[in-house]
Write an enzyme that holds these catalytic residues in place. Structure first.
Site, PDB file in Angstrom:
ATOM      1  N   ARG A   1     -37.343  62.717  20.499  1.00  0.00           N
ATOM      2  CA  ARG A   1     -37.615  63.246  21.469  1.00  0.00           C
ATOM      3  C   ARG A   1     -38.038  62.059  21.669  1.00  0.00           C
ATOM      4  O   ARG A   1     -38.415  62.346  23.465  1.00  0.00           O
ATOM      5  CB  ARG A   1     -39.416  64.243  20.911  1.00  0.00           C
ATOM      6  CG  ARG A   1     -39.135  65.271  20.328  1.00  0.00           C
ATOM      7  CD  ARG A   1     -40.040  66.522  20.574  1.00  0.00           C
ATOM      8  NE  ARG A   1     -39.634  67.508  19.445  1.00  0.00           N
ATOM      9  CZ  ARG A   1     -39.925  68.614  18.872  1.00  0.00           C
ATOM     10  NH1 ARG A   1     -41.473  68.395  19.128  1.00  0.00           N
ATOM     11  NH2 ARG A   1     -39.688  69.161  18.653  1.00  0.00           N
TER      12      ARG A   1
ATOM     13  N   ARG B   1     -38.451  72.600  21.708  1.00  0.00           N
ATOM     14  CA  ARG B   1     -39.761  71.909  22.304  1.00  0.00           C
ATOM     15  C   ARG B   1     -39.267  71.605  23.660  1.00  0.00           C
ATOM     16  O   ARG B   1     -39.861  71.635  24.609  1.00  0.00           O
ATOM     17  CB  ARG B   1     -40.736  71.521  21.966  1.00  0.00           C
ATOM     18  CG  ARG B   1     -41.458  72.085  20.965  1.00  0.00           C
ATOM     19  CD  ARG B   1     -42.757  71.497  20.327  1.00  0.00           C
ATOM     20  NE  ARG B   1     -43.695  72.113  19.487  1.00  0.00           N
ATOM     21  CZ  ARG B   1     -43.727  73.413  19.214  1.00  0.00           C
ATOM     22  NH1 ARG B   1     -44.101  73.754  20.150  1.00  0.00           N
ATOM     23  NH2 ARG B   1     -43.907  73.555  17.513  1.00  0.00           N
TER      24      ARG B   1
ATOM     25  N   GLN C   1     -47.938  67.340   7.470  1.00  0.00           N
ATOM     26  CA  GLN C   1     -47.504  67.907   6.578  1.00  0.00           C
ATOM     27  C   GLN C   1     -47.361  66.842   5.213  1.00  0.00           C
ATOM     28  O   GLN C   1     -47.170  68.089   4.664  1.00  0.00           O
ATOM     29  CB  GLN C   1     -45.810  67.993   7.268  1.00  0.00           C
ATOM     30  CG  GLN C   1     -45.312  68.749   8.451  1.00  0.00           C
ATOM     31  CD  GLN C   1     -44.196  69.064   9.185  1.00  0.00           C
ATOM     32  OE1 GLN C   1     -43.292  67.564   8.476  1.00  0.00           O
ATOM     33  NE2 GLN C   1     -43.377  70.027  10.008  1.00  0.00           N
TER      34      GLN C   1
ATOM     35  N   ASP D   1     -47.207  67.414  19.122  1.00  0.00           N
ATOM     36  CA  ASP D   1     -45.518  68.349  19.595  1.00  0.00           C
ATOM     37  C   ASP D   1     -45.715  69.064  21.352  1.00  0.00           C
ATOM     38  O   ASP D   1     -45.241  69.570  21.202  1.00  0.00           O
ATOM     39  CB  ASP D   1     -45.896  69.812  18.984  1.00  0.00           C
ATOM     40  CG  ASP D   1     -45.696  69.583  17.137  1.00  0.00           C
ATOM     41  OD1 ASP D   1     -44.715  69.122  16.949  1.00  0.00           O
ATOM     42  OD2 ASP D   1     -46.220  70.326  16.465  1.00  0.00           O
TER      43      ASP D   1
ATOM     44  N   LYS E   1     -46.935  78.831  14.394  1.00  0.00           N
ATOM     45  CA  LYS E   1     -46.054  79.017  13.531  1.00  0.00           C
ATOM     46  C   LYS E   1     -46.566  77.803  12.430  1.00  0.00           C
ATOM     47  O   LYS E   1     -46.684  78.705  11.279  1.00  0.00           O
ATOM     48  CB  LYS E   1     -45.070  77.912  14.202  1.00  0.00           C
ATOM     49  CG  LYS E   1     -44.075  77.466  13.515  1.00  0.00           C
ATOM     50  CD  LYS E   1     -43.050  76.986  14.336  1.00  0.00           C
ATOM     51  CE  LYS E   1     -43.069  75.582  14.713  1.00  0.00           C
ATOM     52  NZ  LYS E   1     -42.841  74.334  13.520  1.00  0.00           N
ATOM     53  N   SER E   2     -47.114  77.056  12.911  1.00  0.00           N
ATOM     54  CA  SER E   2     -48.648  75.995  11.034  1.00  0.00           C
ATOM     55  C   SER E   2     -49.153  77.317  10.536  1.00  0.00           C
ATOM     56  O   SER E   2     -48.945  77.620   9.275  1.00  0.00           O
ATOM     57  CB  SER E   2     -48.996  75.761  11.807  1.00  0.00           C
ATOM     58  OG  SER E   2     -48.364  74.346  12.490  1.00  0.00           O
TER      59      SER E   2
HETATM   60  C1  S3P Z   1     -46.844  70.518  11.402  1.00  0.00           C
HETATM   61  C2  S3P Z   1     -46.732  69.304  11.573  1.00  0.00           C
HETATM   62  C3  S3P Z   1     -46.903  68.126  12.234  1.00  0.00           C
HETATM   63  C4  S3P Z   1     -46.002  69.058  13.567  1.00  0.00           C
HETATM   64  C5  S3P Z   1     -44.863  70.261  13.130  1.00  0.00           C
HETATM   65  C6  S3P Z   1     -45.907  71.434  12.157  1.00  0.00           C
HETATM   66  C7  S3P Z   1     -47.115  71.451  10.891  1.00  0.00           C
HETATM   67  O1  S3P Z   1     -46.076  67.684  11.868  1.00  0.00           O
HETATM   68  O2  S3P Z   1     -45.427  67.886  14.543  1.00  0.00           O
HETATM   69  O3  S3P Z   1     -44.213  70.877  14.471  1.00  0.00           O
HETATM   70  O4  S3P Z   1     -47.431  72.779  10.704  1.00  0.00           O
HETATM   71  O5  S3P Z   1     -47.869  70.844   9.494  1.00  0.00           O
HETATM   72  P1  S3P Z   1     -46.603  66.616  11.415  1.00  0.00           P
HETATM   73  O6  S3P Z   1     -47.546  66.187  10.508  1.00  0.00           O
HETATM   74  O7  S3P Z   1     -45.458  65.509  10.221  1.00  0.00           O
HETATM   75  O8  S3P Z   1     -46.665  65.332  12.257  1.00  0.00           O
END
Ligand code: S3P
Length: 473
Positions: free
Chosen positions: A388, A434, A204, A357, A47-48
């Protein structure tokens, strides 16, 4: 053993998958722990990496191709947002019967400077990654004006963590609750280079600031605790951007020199370790052997393997030679052999970002271990797609377990070695993908049937989860 193709039928268009289940999925035939689970699966795409590939492709002028993109709801939100800005994103026609791992997203863009201000509010759906990363990008796009909103879960999630540093460098962002929550309105500006300091290991926020930095003249530096996923900086390096990465004393400094424009290219998306984790835990808490093909091999994502191995699970990581396949990062196959006694674990709070996650499904593993486990420093779980921390405790308790929260720590008393059965339950995952999948894994190893409400929420990250679970389990 048969290989289960993941996501057949998702090639035709980008609309939501047909609902596989109605209001609740009932798992009437729990396996219990004694049943051998044996099979192979191709890991669903990451996904990322899919989000980031779409963003870089939309920034480039010309054509990019994204091979085996994840077409879950979160990534569809990112696709729909760029379509509203005038970028063309289409799935290449695929042969009948093709699987998602053969799908290709063709992106045609006139380039970052040619994006149009959208005529309608942008819907970020349930996707925190879309919301955070694109707020950074849009804030740094002079002349662009966008209003944006999300679903009820995303509307509760903190946006101040990106809005505050972006405002500090000149961003004009207005939003609910003084700009700490969606909906928001962003009027893109010429922003200033800066040295940002963030107190959490969050990819993020790091990524939002680095992506903004691509349109800022000069060097943007982000300092934060080490451990958060590093796809943005890795992908930028491979695209030829001037990115510097430094790790010291538990902190990382990531900087980018702008302006920088990616060029069109091909991206191949590796398998998502976060999706693999569900089947790794299922295999570890039962008998038999599961092989998962094509999992992204990146230490910032695979902390769950260390946690499971520390518990006594047997997991073999087989490297795959992917050099000729245009993956931006290495991949591996995972072979998980069940039937080993699991023991309690104390996880390191400094490593949480590497399995953030996966905590819901790791908590399920801990319930079947011998002894009391402690997952320390989970404060961030309170502001994910749901709370969660509270919901994991609720799930384990509903299944007959003992779990409690001490500050930001989750403590779980394992059932291993006791004669207390983990029984079936009725669980509402609060539309959190999840949690629904972790509950399904728990249900498989329980001694009586379970009901999981709104199972279609798994579409966010793993659209055919229940089909694969049916095949493997
Ligand atoms: C992600 C970063 C993570 C993760 C999220 C996806 C990303 O969040 O929990 O599912 O793709 O950069 P955080 O960066 O807020 O921890």
């Amino acid at each position: 053993m048969s290989i289960s193709p993941i996501l057949p039928g998702s090639i035709a268009d980008l609309k939501a998958q047909p609902a596989a289940h109605s209001a609740a999925v009932v798992l009437p035939l729990p396996l219990g722990r004694a049943t051998p689970i044996t099979g192979e699966l191709i890991c669903p795409p990451d996904k990322s990496v899919t989000h980031r590939s779409i963003i870089f492709a939309a920034m480039a002028s010309g054509q990019s191709r994204i091979v085996s993109p994840l077409l879950g709801a979160d990534c569809r939100s990112t696709i729909a947002v760029f379509r509203a800005l005038g970028v063309q994103l289409e799935l290449a026609a695929a042969a009948a019967g093709a699987t998602n791992t053969q799908a290709e997203l063709i992106v045609e863009s006139k380039g970052w400077d040619q994006w149009q201000s959208p005529l309608v509010p942008l819907d970020f759906g349930n996707s925190g990654t879309t919301a955070r990363l694109l707020t950074g990008v849009f804030a740094a796009t002079p002349g662009l004006f966008a209003t944006c909103f999300g679903d009820s879960s995303l509307s509760k999630r903190p946006m101040g963590r990106i809005v505050t540093p972006l405002r500090h460098i000149g961003a004009q962002i207005q939003g609910r609750s003084s700009g700490t929550l969606l909906p928001m309105a962003i009027a893109g500006q010429t922003l200033r280079p800066a040295d940002h300091v963030i107190d959490k290991a969050t990819a993020q926020v790091k990524s939002a600031l680095l992506l903004a930095g691509l349109n800022i003249s000069g060097r943007t530096n982000v300092r934060l605790p080490s451990g958060s996923r590093d796809h943005t900086e890795r992908m930028l390096q491979s695209l030829g951007a001037d990115v510097k990465v430094m790790h010291r004393d538990g902190l990382e400094d990531i900087s980018v020199h702008g302006p920088f424009r990616p060029t069109g290219r091909t991206y191949r998306v590796p398998g998502d370790p976060s999706s693999a984790a569900f089947f790794a835990v299922l295999a570890a808490i039962t008998q038999g052997e599961v092989k998962i093909h094509g999992v992204l091999d990146n230490k910032t994502r695979t902390g769950f393997i260390k946690v499971l191995t520390d518990m006594g699970a047997k997991i073999e990581q087989q490297p795959v030679d992917s050099s000729r396949e245009l993956f931006l990062e290495p991949i591996m196959n995972l072979v998980i052999t069940g039937g080993h006694t699991l023991s309690a674990v104390d996880t390191d709070p400094l490593q949480v970002a590497t399995f953030i996650d996966e905590v819901p499904v790791l908590a399920v593993a801990a319930l079947f271990a011998t002894g009391t486990s402690r997952f320390a420093g989970l404060g961030e779980l309170r502001v994910k797609e749901s709370d969660r921390l509270a919901k994991i405790r609720e799930l384990l308790t509903l299944a007959g377990g003992e779990a409690w929260i001490e500050g930001d720590d989750l403590v779980i008393k394992g059932h291993g070695g006791t004669d207390r059965p983990v029984h079936g339950f009725h669980f509402d995952p609060d539309q959190d993908h999840r949690l629904a999948m972790a509950a399904a894994i728990l249900a498989k190893a329980a001694t009586s049937p379970s009901h999981i409400k709104d199972p279609d929420c798994v579409d966010v990250s793993f659209p055919r989860f229940f089909t694969v679970l049916g095949t493997i389990g």
